[in-house]
Write a protein that holds these residues in place. Structure first.
Motif, PDB file in Angstrom:
ATOM      1  N   ASN A 121      12.916  -4.490  15.688  1.00 53.62           N
ATOM      2  CA  ASN A 121      13.218  -3.194  16.288  1.00 53.62           C
ATOM      3  C   ASN A 121      13.707  -2.173  15.264  1.00 53.62           C
ATOM      4  O   ASN A 121      14.664  -1.428  15.500  1.00 53.62           O
ATOM      5  N   ILE A 122      13.056  -2.129  14.099  1.00 56.70           N
ATOM      6  CA  ILE A 122      13.355  -1.094  13.111  1.00 56.70           C
ATOM      7  C   ILE A 122      12.089  -0.295  12.820  1.00 56.70           C
ATOM      8  O   ILE A 122      10.969  -0.769  13.021  1.00 56.70           O
ATOM      9  N   GLN A 123      12.287   0.928  12.352  1.00 58.42           N
ATOM     10  CA  GLN A 123      11.151   1.791  12.022  1.00 58.42           C
ATOM     11  C   GLN A 123      10.492   1.316  10.731  1.00 58.42           C
ATOM     12  O   GLN A 123      11.161   0.816   9.825  1.00 58.42           O
ATOM     13  N   VAL A 124       9.178   1.504  10.660  1.00 59.09           N
ATOM     14  CA  VAL A 124       8.448   1.177   9.441  1.00 59.09           C
ATOM     15  C   VAL A 124       7.646   2.402   9.032  1.00 59.09           C
ATOM     16  O   VAL A 124       6.983   3.022   9.855  1.00 59.09           O
ATOM     17  N   LYS A 125       7.741   2.771   7.768  1.00 53.32           N
ATOM     18  CA  LYS A 125       6.942   3.865   7.227  1.00 53.32           C
ATOM     19  C   LYS A 125       6.244   3.349   5.977  1.00 53.32           C
ATOM     20  O   LYS A 125       6.739   2.450   5.308  1.00 53.32           O
ATOM     21  N   THR A 126       5.091   3.934   5.682  1.00 56.51           N
ATOM     22  CA  THR A 126       4.307   3.422   4.565  1.00 56.51           C
ATOM     23  C   THR A 126       3.724   4.553   3.745  1.00 56.51           C
ATOM     24  O   THR A 126       3.550   5.678   4.241  1.00 56.51           O
ATOM     25  N   PHE A 156      10.673   1.248   4.191  1.00 54.25           N
ATOM     26  CA  PHE A 156       9.560   1.959   3.562  1.00 54.25           C
ATOM     27  C   PHE A 156       8.719   0.948   2.772  1.00 54.25           C
ATOM     28  O   PHE A 156       9.254   0.243   1.910  1.00 54.25           O
ATOM     29  N   ILE A 157       7.442   0.877   3.076  1.00 53.16           N
ATOM     30  CA  ILE A 157       6.537   0.013   2.312  1.00 53.16           C
ATOM     31  C   ILE A 157       5.940   0.854   1.191  1.00 53.16           C
ATOM     32  O   ILE A 157       5.160   1.768   1.436  1.00 53.16           O
ATOM     33  N   ALA A 158       6.315   0.544  -0.044  1.00 51.07           N
ATOM     34  CA  ALA A 158       5.912   1.353  -1.196  1.00 51.07           C
ATOM     35  C   ALA A 158       5.110   0.522  -2.194  1.00 51.07           C
ATOM     36  O   ALA A 158       5.342   0.577  -3.395  1.00 51.07           O
ATOM     37  N   ILE A 159       4.179  -0.269  -1.676  1.00 54.72           N
ATOM     38  CA  ILE A 159       3.272  -1.045  -2.532  1.00 54.72           C
ATOM     39  C   ILE A 159       1.847  -0.683  -2.115  1.00 54.72           C
ATOM     40  O   ILE A 159       1.253  -1.334  -1.251  1.00 54.72           O
ATOM     41  N   PRO A 160       1.281   0.398  -2.673  1.00 52.24           N
ATOM     42  CA  PRO A 160      -0.041   0.864  -2.234  1.00 52.24           C
ATOM     43  C   PRO A 160      -1.143  -0.174  -2.379  1.00 52.24           C
ATOM     44  O   PRO A 160      -2.114  -0.162  -1.633  1.00 52.24           O
ATOM     45  N   SER A 161      -0.988  -1.096  -3.331  1.00 50.09           N
ATOM     46  CA  SER A 161      -2.037  -2.091  -3.573  1.00 50.09           C
ATOM     47  C   SER A 161      -1.917  -3.319  -2.678  1.00 50.09           C
ATOM     48  O   SER A 161      -2.738  -4.228  -2.760  1.00 50.09           O
ATOM     49  N   ARG A 187       4.201   8.190   5.812  1.00 52.23           N
ATOM     50  CA  ARG A 187       3.845   8.409   7.217  1.00 52.23           C
ATOM     51  C   ARG A 187       4.291   7.224   8.053  1.00 52.23           C
ATOM     52  O   ARG A 187       4.485   6.117   7.544  1.00 52.23           O
ATOM     53  N   PRO A 188       4.455   7.439   9.349  1.00 51.70           N
ATOM     54  CA  PRO A 188       4.753   6.306  10.228  1.00 51.70           C
ATOM     55  C   PRO A 188       3.582   5.343  10.273  1.00 51.70           C
ATOM     56  O   PRO A 188       2.439   5.699   9.973  1.00 51.70           O
ATOM     57  N   ILE A 189       3.858   4.119  10.646  1.00 52.72           N
ATOM     58  CA  ILE A 189       2.814   3.111  10.786  1.00 52.72           C
ATOM     59  C   ILE A 189       1.893   3.495  11.937  1.00 52.72           C
ATOM     60  O   ILE A 189       2.342   3.957  12.982  1.00 52.72           O
ATOM     61  N   ASN A 190       0.597   3.327  11.741  1.00 49.60           N
ATOM     62  CA  ASN A 190      -0.341   3.543  12.835  1.00 49.60           C
ATOM     63  C   ASN A 190      -1.165   2.278  13.051  1.00 49.60           C
ATOM     64  O   ASN A 190      -1.048   1.303  12.313  1.00 49.60           O
ATOM     65  N   ILE A 191      -2.031   2.322  14.052  1.00 54.16           N
ATOM     66  CA  ILE A 191      -2.777   1.125  14.444  1.00 54.16           C
ATOM     67  C   ILE A 191      -3.697   0.632  13.335  1.00 54.16           C
ATOM     68  O   ILE A 191      -3.974  -0.563  13.225  1.00 54.16           O
TER      69      ILE A 191
END
Length: 625
Positions: free
Chosen positions: A228-233, A206-211, A251-255
């Motif tokens: 090969n791991i999931q990333v959510k932000t 989980f990426i939890a650094i909004p800035s 949410r899941p990572i998008n383009i």
């Protein structure tokens, strides 16, 4: 009828029957009751306890769901049984201190045995369930141990404790290393992410650094995808209100997260001053750009938003979406065609908009090559109808949403958008209305864009089709594009062609590869990328400026103004001529010649489709058709 007792019932019966004799042994009073009267009294007392046991339904409760109410019932039972036992014992023996001590011991003993067994069973059951759930949980790390990361931790524990097992916080703040937050260890730095993931078999990050900057976020995402791991932000900083984080917002990572485009810093005061308490008209409101513009505009408290759309389904869909948002801004949905002069004039005369955002246009390049008359009718005639009406009714501002394809066009769509720009510039010279043109490139996820097509092809198992290995395009998100449109509109004085900073062009094949990786697959292994050749009217690369145009800076770093060449007054009759002569049956090549007479840089003979898939490509030819 066969009587079948459960194990908990048998336990309760044994405890209730033998608690008084056990209390007698503990008190050392066995000799005082070692006679016939004592045995009879104890038997009667035990029978009373069994009756009370049934009266309070003690044995009917399910042990693994024991609660405070069950404890209260057991206490009532123990008190009642002690009273019953006291009555029985006093009836057979005179009252004495030994009887009082015996009854107190019995009450405490039966309460202890009944409650302890239940609590012990409940704890063991929960531990067993927890161990089973932990084996099914996904091991995860939270990147960022600041406020956002800590709030995300709480949200996960509250709403998804059975799904995620949080192993570590990962942060760059050295003062936090090896310290505990919510009993979870903080390690770092983030540059050690790869080794941390491998050593701890992490499933989700989980990426939890909004800035965090888009560049660094993209690097982390690529690193996780490669492992090969999931990333959510979490959402970006501007989307988090009052520094609150909700797990539902993860949410899941998008383009868009890997486009390396930093967040837009919008001058909200300037935009609000331009929009607040004014009537705003958006044409093409149901399209991808138009609808996002409406979502952004309502945030700045306009008096009314007019949603003008030719497609009733898109109009209805946007109306429902805005209704669900429960916004305070009134909005009016109008179904109509921008080419209908009387309809447009009636609309503007009735509602008197202060600002018009003209987003109605046909933009699909190959389709417009085979539907030339519709491209010219909608993109040129529609623009002129709305622009003239805006000028006649002294609308404050008219903003044309243009395209990078209007620069040195090789297709009908681009040429028609360039003429639409010319129409606005011409009217601006004689009007009190400020006509502003905004030119930008491809918008990720918009209707007809390449990304939804790629996602559909990936979902179907491939192949992903790219026209040429070296084809490049400018890309930005819909949200970013519309924010910059509002920014440019608020600072425009009329006559400008604003060029939005699209960043560096991206190779479409690289975009396809990233989308395949985001799906957890390997390009050209799990999903093939094949090259089909440029289509008619398609360029190998797009431009934002023509050869004779230069840009000047504005107050916003991502908005430039093009210093365009002076307009030729003789273009007006040429535009009138092409609009008057256009019909469904007209010769396409004749129309293209007419377009070139207005836009000399339009090279209709170089349609692009003749370029073979590998022409001009010097890289490896793997997977090329």
């Amino acid at each position: 009828m066969k009587l079948k007792l459960r194990r908990n019932q048998i336990y309760d019966l044994i405890v209730s029957s033998f608690s008084l004799p056990m209390a007698t042994l503990l008190c050392g009073a066995y000799e005082d009751f070692d006679n016939y009267s004592g045995v009879l009294a104890f038997s009667i007392a035990g029978l009373c306890k069994l009756c009370l046991l049934r009266f309070y339904f003690i044995s009917d409760s399910i042990w693994r769901f024991v609660a405070i109410l069950d404890i209260k019932v057991i206490l009532k039972f123990s008190i009642s049984s002690s009273i019953a036992c006291s009555i029985v014992l006093v009836s057979f023996f005179s009252y004495s201190q030994i009887i009082l001590r015996l009854l107190v011991t019995d009450g405490l003993l039966i309460s202890f045995l009944l409650m302890t067994a239940r609590l012990f069973f409940t704890r063991n059951y929960r531990n067993l369930q927890s161990s089973k759930e932990t084996s099914k949980q996904q091991s995860c790390v939270i990147i960022g141990a600041g406020n956002a990361g800590q709030q995300l931790y709480r949200e996960i524990k509250n709403f998804a404790p059975k799904v995620y097992n949080i192993v570590y916080f990962i942060d760059d703040n050295k003062t936090l290393f090896n310290r505990l937050i919510f009993r979870t260890k903080v390690i770092g730095p983030i540059s050690n992410l790869e080794s941390i993931i491998k050593e701890n078999r992490i499933d989700v990050a989980f990426i939890a650094i909004p800035s965090m900057s888009k560049k660094r976020r993209s690097k982390i995402i690529h690193e996780c995808i490669s492992l090969n791991i999931q990333v959510k932000t979490l959402p970006s900083l501007s989307d988090i209100i009052d520094d609150r984080v909700h797990f539902s917002e993860v949410r899941p990572i998008n383009i868009e997260d890997i486009l390396l485009r930093d967040e837009v810093c919008l001058n909200k005061n300037l935009v609000e001053k331009d929009i607040k308490d004014k009537v705003i008209l958006v044409t093409g409101a149901g399209g991808s750009i138009g609808s996002q513009l409406c979502r952004q505009i309502v945030k700045f408290k306009p008096k009314t938003v007019l949603l003008f759309e030719i497609c009733e389904y898109f109009a209805y869909k946007l109306e429902q979406e805005l209704t669900d948002l429960e916004i305070s801004t009134p909005f009016i949905t109008i179904v109509g065609d921008v080419r209908n002069d009387s309809r447009v004039r009636d609309l503007i005369r009735t509602y008197r908009p202060s600002i018009i955002f003209h987003a109605a246009a046909y933009k699909h390049v190959p389709l417009m090559e085979t539907n030339v008359s519709e491209a010219i009718s909608n993109n040129i005639c529609g623009t002129r109808v709305v622009a003239r009406a805006a000028s006649d009714y002294k609308v404050e501002k008219f903003i044309l949403i243009s395209s990078d394809k209007a620069v040195n066009p090789t297709n009908v769509m681009g040429a028609s958008k360039r003429i639409a720009e010319i129409v606005c510039q011409q009217i601006n010279e004689i009007s009190q209305t400020k006509f502003i043109v905004l030119r930008f490139g491809n918008v990720i996820g918009s209707n007809g864009s390449v990304v939804p097509l790629f996602l559909k092809q990936i979902k179907l198992g491939g192949p992903v089709t790219v026209t040429h290995p070296e084809v490049t395009r400018y890309f930005m998100s819909i949200s970013e594009a519309c924010q910059l449109v509002l920014q440019a509109a608020s600072q425009g004085n009329g006559g400008e062609i604003f060029v939005l900073d699209m960043g560096d062009p991206i190779k479409v094949r690289d975009l396809a590869s990233k989308l395949i990786e985001l799906a957890g697959l390997v390009p050209n292994d799990d999903i093939d990328i094949v090259y089909t050749g440029l289509r008619k009217g398609e360029k190998l690369y797009e431009e934002l400026l023509a050869d004779k145009e230069t840009t000047l800076p504005t107050i916003h770093p991502k908005v430039k103004v093009a210093k365009a060449r002076s307009l030729d007054p003789s273009l007006t009759p040429l535009i009138d001529n092409i609009l008057n002569s256009i019909t469904e049956s007209c010769n396409r090549d004749d129309v293209r010649v007419q377009l070139q007479s207005i836009v000399p840089e339009y090279d209709y003979r170089n349609l692009g489709g003749a370029l073979r898939p590998t022409e001009g490509y010097t890289g490896p030819l793997t997977n090329l058709n």
